[in-house]
Design an enzyme around this catalytic site. Sequence first.
Site, short mmCIF file in Angstrom:
data_model
loop_
_atom_site.label_atom_id
_atom_site.label_comp_id
_atom_site.label_asym_id
_atom_site.label_seq_id
_atom_site.Cartn_x
_atom_site.Cartn_y
_atom_site.Cartn_z
N THR A 91 0.81 -1.22 0.00
CA THR A 91 0.00 0.00 0.00
C THR A 91 0.84 1.27 0.00
O THR A 91 0.60 2.19 -0.78
CB THR A 91 -0.93 -0.01 1.22
OG1 THR A 91 -1.81 -1.13 1.12
CG2 THR A 91 -1.75 1.27 1.30
N ASN A 112 5.59 -1.05 3.36
CA ASN A 112 4.77 -0.50 4.44
C ASN A 112 5.60 -0.30 5.70
O ASN A 112 5.39 0.66 6.46
CB ASN A 112 3.60 -1.42 4.75
CG ASN A 112 2.53 -1.39 3.68
OD1 ASN A 112 2.50 -0.51 2.83
ND2 ASN A 112 1.64 -2.37 3.72
N LYS A 173 -7.05 4.73 5.34
CA LYS A 173 -5.69 4.41 5.77
C LYS A 173 -4.84 5.68 5.84
O LYS A 173 -4.79 6.45 4.87
CB LYS A 173 -5.03 3.42 4.80
CG LYS A 173 -5.68 2.06 4.75
CD LYS A 173 -4.90 1.13 3.83
CE LYS A 173 -5.51 -0.26 3.77
NZ LYS A 173 -4.73 -1.18 2.92
N ASP A 174 -4.12 5.84 6.94
CA ASP A 174 -3.27 7.02 7.06
C ASP A 174 -2.20 7.05 5.97
O ASP A 174 -1.93 8.09 5.37
CB ASP A 174 -2.65 7.10 8.46
CG ASP A 174 -1.93 5.84 8.92
OD1 ASP A 174 -1.57 4.98 8.08
OD2 ASP A 174 -1.72 5.69 10.15
N ARG A 175 -1.57 5.92 5.71
CA ARG A 175 -0.47 5.92 4.74
C ARG A 175 -0.93 6.29 3.34
O ARG A 175 -0.17 6.87 2.57
CB ARG A 175 0.24 4.57 4.74
CG ARG A 175 -0.61 3.33 4.47
CD ARG A 175 0.23 2.07 4.70
NE ARG A 175 -0.50 0.82 4.53
CZ ARG A 175 -1.16 0.20 5.50
NH1 ARG A 175 -1.21 0.74 6.71
NH2 ARG A 175 -1.77 -0.95 5.28
N ASP A 301 -9.22 -3.57 -0.52
CA ASP A 301 -8.07 -4.24 0.08
C ASP A 301 -8.48 -5.05 1.30
O ASP A 301 -8.07 -6.21 1.47
CB ASP A 301 -7.03 -3.19 0.48
CG ASP A 301 -5.74 -3.82 0.98
OD1 ASP A 301 -5.02 -4.43 0.16
OD2 ASP A 301 -5.44 -3.70 2.18
N ASP A 346 -3.05 1.06 -5.93
CA ASP A 346 -1.71 1.01 -5.35
C ASP A 346 -1.01 -0.30 -5.62
O ASP A 346 0.22 -0.38 -5.59
CB ASP A 346 -1.76 1.27 -3.85
CG ASP A 346 -2.71 0.33 -3.13
OD1 ASP A 346 -3.54 -0.33 -3.78
OD2 ASP A 346 -2.63 0.27 -1.89
N HIS A 347 -1.76 -1.35 -5.91
CA HIS A 347 -1.23 -2.68 -6.21
C HIS A 347 -2.39 -3.58 -6.59
O HIS A 347 -3.56 -3.19 -6.47
CB HIS A 347 -0.46 -3.27 -5.01
CG HIS A 347 -1.27 -3.30 -3.75
ND1 HIS A 347 -2.29 -4.19 -3.53
CD2 HIS A 347 -1.20 -2.53 -2.63
CE1 HIS A 347 -2.82 -3.98 -2.33
NE2 HIS A 347 -2.18 -2.97 -1.77
N HIS A 492 -0.70 -9.59 -0.92
CA HIS A 492 -0.02 -9.10 -2.12
C HIS A 492 1.41 -8.80 -1.72
O HIS A 492 1.86 -9.17 -0.65
CB HIS A 492 -0.74 -7.85 -2.64
CG HIS A 492 -1.06 -6.87 -1.57
ND1 HIS A 492 -0.14 -5.96 -1.07
CD2 HIS A 492 -2.19 -6.69 -0.83
CE1 HIS A 492 -0.69 -5.25 -0.11
NE2 HIS A 492 -1.93 -5.68 0.08
#
Length: 559
Positions: A91, A112, A173-175, A301, A346-347, A492
């Site tokens: 992510t 991550n 998600k924060d990231r 996700d 993102d993936h 993933h």
Amino acid sequence: MRPVFAPFALALALAGAAPALAQEAAPAPPAATAAEAAPQGPPRLIVAISVDQFAADLFAQYREHFSQGFARLLTGAVFPSGYQSHAATETCPGHSTILTGAHPARTGIIANNWYVPGLGREEKRVYCAEDETDPASSSREPVVSPDHLKVPTLGDLMKRANPRAKNVAVSAKDRAAVMMSGHTADAAYWLGTKGFTTYADRQVSPAALAVNSQIGALVASGAPALPMPAWCAGVDRAVPIKDFTIGTFRFPLAAGDAKGFGRSPRVDAATGDLAVRLVDEQGLGKDDVADVLSVSFSATDYVGHAYGHDGVEMCIQLAQLDATIGTLFAALDERGIDYAVVLTADHGGIDAPERLRLHAYPGAQRLDPALGADALSAAVTQATGVAAKSGPLFYGAGGSGDVWIADGLKMKDREKALAKLIELLKANPQVAAVYTKDELAAMPVPEGAPQDWTMAEKVRASFDPERSGDVLMMTRRGVVPGDPSPSYTTTHGSPWDYDRRVPILFWRKGLAGFEQPDPVETVDIAPTLAALVGLSEPEGAWDGRCLDIDGGSGDTCAP
């Protein structure tokens, strides 16, 4: 502040009422089409959407059924073979490429999490979006920060060019929110334990407080199962995994189940709700300076990890997401904003091995526990006598790909341990390739079509000599890390195309639609959007290239 667009509020309040997509009647056409007159000049708002774990295979599987948000995007510029070109298909790295135009080798976001064996705290793992220098931060409960991102995002560059530009992001998600907005976000929100939250030195705004109130009421009351569209019937079948099954869950929400809310399609509706409220609160798209709104939808996700890709759960999720994105677009239309959209991921991802084996994929298997850091540390210590002064000999390994060796070893012990580690990894039948840090550092950054890259080139694209492991291992196709549980059946992070390939779709009112089957990259998005808003960057600013989304006219990328 204007009230939130009604369909979002209604969706949250009813929490399970059938969206338009789930109805049996013929779907209505998208609210706006490319046939309408194109606005003049740059758009006033860039809407950058990431759908977490939205593999190109999922897009291909369900695109014929989309009737709302995705259907509108399908009338624009469609690149079904986009690539997150690198090997670290997680992510944080993936989101870091979308609006920076740079591979993880340049963004510095190699995973991550990564390890710093010499870090001056007991925990050696570092989260991609934390400030580990803050004593209150840990990798699991981080003090969220964009400091690890080494390059600017599109929003950063737009604000540098004109400080009046607004840079706003929202995600569960924060990231995701951090990596898409970067260092100069006017507002960035993600879902915490008590609803949507933001950086520690900022106040939660009225827009987020309003959505949090709705979430709280919904979680307290619970909600019935979500509707299953008729076209999901073909994947509505139970698949046994250990002592539980996947394939038939319809997301009923028990009263008080906050975790269940956060890992269902409902969290995407809340994310979209907050995005619209932030448009109003921040006044996005309302003046003569272009703004950027980044929206990362996370539920695909969460659903993919818990239930895999080929069950009714994912089918319901994508039906709900189609409706959520359609409602977002309708809200922007209702406000009269001239906006351009890009959607990507993102993936990608892979289905649960247990179901894959039912569908003629005998190579799908779980990761060998011998490839975990603890097992490798024990094996190397037993074979060489080398041990760390405290803690494990190796960090990482397993599904991460990177392996870091403990700090403080004598050089000869370090070399002996690494040599044995490489020997063990190469002997394991699940390992496809092994590289050392020195080997990767000596390689040039890859260029050319991403589908033709060698394994080493994929790994090099996500290699940072300051952060990557001492040894990097890549597992074979179909190997899935993790012991399955009712909340985790697949993942993933591999270098294989099921994790690298993602769709990339652009839309703006008046844009002539076309489909381009040749491969492009997510690092092509930022230079394309920059050209669209008239932002000029020096040669070498991007790893990607501007894509002509005007259907061959060349206007998008014209200097």
